[in-house]
Design an enzyme around this catalytic site. Structure first.
Site, PDB file in Angstrom:
ATOM      1  N   CYS A   2      -1.075  48.166  18.670  1.00 50.98           N
ATOM      2  CA  CYS A   2      -2.473  48.589  18.539  1.00 50.98           C
ATOM      3  C   CYS A   2      -2.999  49.193  19.844  1.00 50.98           C
ATOM      4  CB  CYS A   2      -3.334  47.443  18.033  1.00 50.98           C
ATOM      5  SG  CYS A   2      -4.936  48.025  17.382  1.00 50.98           S
ATOM      6  N   LYS A  44     -14.899  52.268  11.663  1.00 52.35           N
ATOM      7  CA  LYS A  44     -13.747  51.435  11.993  1.00 52.35           C
ATOM      8  C   LYS A  44     -12.658  51.581  10.935  1.00 52.35           C
ATOM      9  CE  LYS A  44     -12.480  46.647  13.131  1.00 52.35           C
ATOM     10  NZ  LYS A  44     -12.959  45.258  13.291  1.00 52.35           N
ATOM     11  N   SER A  60      -6.898  47.643  12.315  1.00 48.93           N
ATOM     12  CA  SER A  60      -8.228  47.160  12.697  1.00 48.93           C
ATOM     13  C   SER A  60      -8.572  47.772  14.044  1.00 48.93           C
ATOM     14  CB  SER A  60      -8.231  45.625  12.771  1.00 48.93           C
ATOM     15  OG  SER A  60      -9.495  45.147  13.185  1.00 48.93           O
ATOM     16  N   HIS A 111      -1.093  46.501  12.700  1.00 51.93           N
ATOM     17  CA  HIS A 111      -0.946  45.075  13.030  1.00 51.93           C
ATOM     18  C   HIS A 111      -0.037  44.391  12.015  1.00 51.93           C
ATOM     19  CE1 HIS A 111      -3.670  44.403  16.403  1.00 51.93           C
ATOM     20  NE2 HIS A 111      -4.546  45.206  15.829  1.00 51.93           N
ATOM     21  N   GLU A 136       1.888  42.140  12.518  1.00 48.78           N
ATOM     22  CA  GLU A 136       2.006  40.715  12.859  1.00 48.78           C
ATOM     23  C   GLU A 136       0.870  39.872  12.294  1.00 48.78           C
ATOM     24  OE1 GLU A 136      -0.969  42.091  15.888  1.00 48.78           O
ATOM     25  OE2 GLU A 136       0.722  42.956  14.794  1.00 48.78           O
ATOM     26  N   ARG A 185     -16.560  37.326  11.099  1.00 50.74           N
ATOM     27  CA  ARG A 185     -17.110  37.290  12.463  1.00 50.74           C
ATOM     28  C   ARG A 185     -18.099  38.427  12.673  1.00 50.74           C
ATOM     29  NH1 ARG A 185     -12.911  39.496  16.283  1.00 50.74           N
ATOM     30  NH2 ARG A 185     -13.771  41.371  15.300  1.00 50.74           N
TER      31      ARG A 185
END
EC number: 2.3.1.31
Length: 301
Positions: free
Chosen positions: A142, A163, A192, A235, A237, A249
């Site tokens: 990333c 985003k 992300s 991502h 992972e 969040r």
């Protein structure tokens, strides 16, 4: 074969519950095996979560790995207990005279800053320079991938209007590259991020090869220096609920954030996430470790 980690590292209990084979350093020294030395430069504020995500993937291979966790000396981490860093992490100064078989550089929530504005950019530059001669292969993830592409090749990043958030379909661009051994022609990976690198900029650099991209999410995988450098903009992972936690969040912070795409069942955040990327995430990390680390590294570093 196991990953070798400190017996008191909190991630150890998480991995053992998932039947990931872990071994303490005390047990490892009794075996006559040259474990691969893997350093993880953890730039994420959620250090323990990131530890578990990465150890879960690199521990799911037949290779024995001796894992060293690194943090930035020039940056004060506010979201992790200092005793956790003191107990389980080293700094670049601690290891700069050593060599490693593999290095993983994680993402970081600093992408809206220019690279030079990041408070640890100079230290990170020293680490990336070190990696060129002291590490067999480095996997950048990333923002870590954006930083590596910029530092090594001058590839810029660009702000996105919205985003890039969700799980996206990708196409394999190079069929006969070992990093993608066993990949389906189309596969999924989470993204992300608020910035992007562009395919056109990567194609201008003869040392880089674009391996996989998405019509919607853009560049995902590229390699440089015949695999000594691997760049993953997504991502792979991520755990099942990582995007969910990020979404909740941001909602709690009052941010104007869309529901992550192609993630929740029926695109309803009240329903369970659907994991579409786990098998290819495991394959990405196992291929990197096998073909670009294990097969290429000398027995004596």
């Amino acid at each position: 074969m196991p990953i070798i980690i400190d017996k008191d590292l909190p991630a150890r209990k998480v991995l053992q519950k998932e039947n990931i084979f872990v071994m303490t350093k005390e047990r490892a020294v009794t075996q006559d095996i040259r474990a691969l030395k893997i350093a993880i430069l953890n730039l994420m504020p959620t250090k323990q979560e990131t530890e578990a995500q990465l150890l879960r993937l690199i521990g799911n291979t037949p290779l024995q790995l001796d894992v060293h966790l690194l943090h930035m000396e020039s940056h004060l981490s506010r979201n992790v207990a200092q005793d956790h860093l003191t107990s389980f992490y080293k700094t670049f100064r601690d290891i700069e005279d050593e060599k490693f078989d593999g290095l993983i550089i994680t993402g970081a929530p600093v992408e809206t800053l220019s690279f030079e504005e990041v408070d640890y950019w100079e230290e990170l530059g020293r680490i990336m320079e070190y990696s060129k001669t002291n590490v067999t292969s480095t996997l950048h993830i990333c923002w870590g991938a954006q930083a590596g592409l910029y530092y090594h090749y001058g590839v810029p990043k660009y702000p996105l209007a919205e985003k890039m958030f969700g799980v996206f379909e990708h196409e394999v661009r190079e069929q006969h590259v070992k990093l993608l051994q066993g990949f389906d022609e189309v596969f999924f990976a989470p993204h992300s991020r608020h910035t992007e690198v562009r395919e056109s900029d990567i194609e201008k650099v003869k040392e880089l090869t674009l391996l996989a991209n998405s019509e919607e999410a853009g560049v995902h995988l590229a390699i440089g220096q015949e695999g000594r450098q691997v760049f993953a903009l997504g991502h792979s992972e991520y755990s099942c609920d990582t995007l969910k936690q990020e979404y909740e969040r941001d909602c709690q912070r009052g941010l104007n954030i869309d529901v992550p795409k192609n993630y929740f069942k029926h695109n309803n955040p009240n329903e369970k996430p659907i994991v579409r990327w786990r098998s290819h995430g495991n394959l990405l990390f196992s291929n990197w470790l096998n073909y670009y680390v294990y097969q290429e590294t000398p027995y004596i570093l």
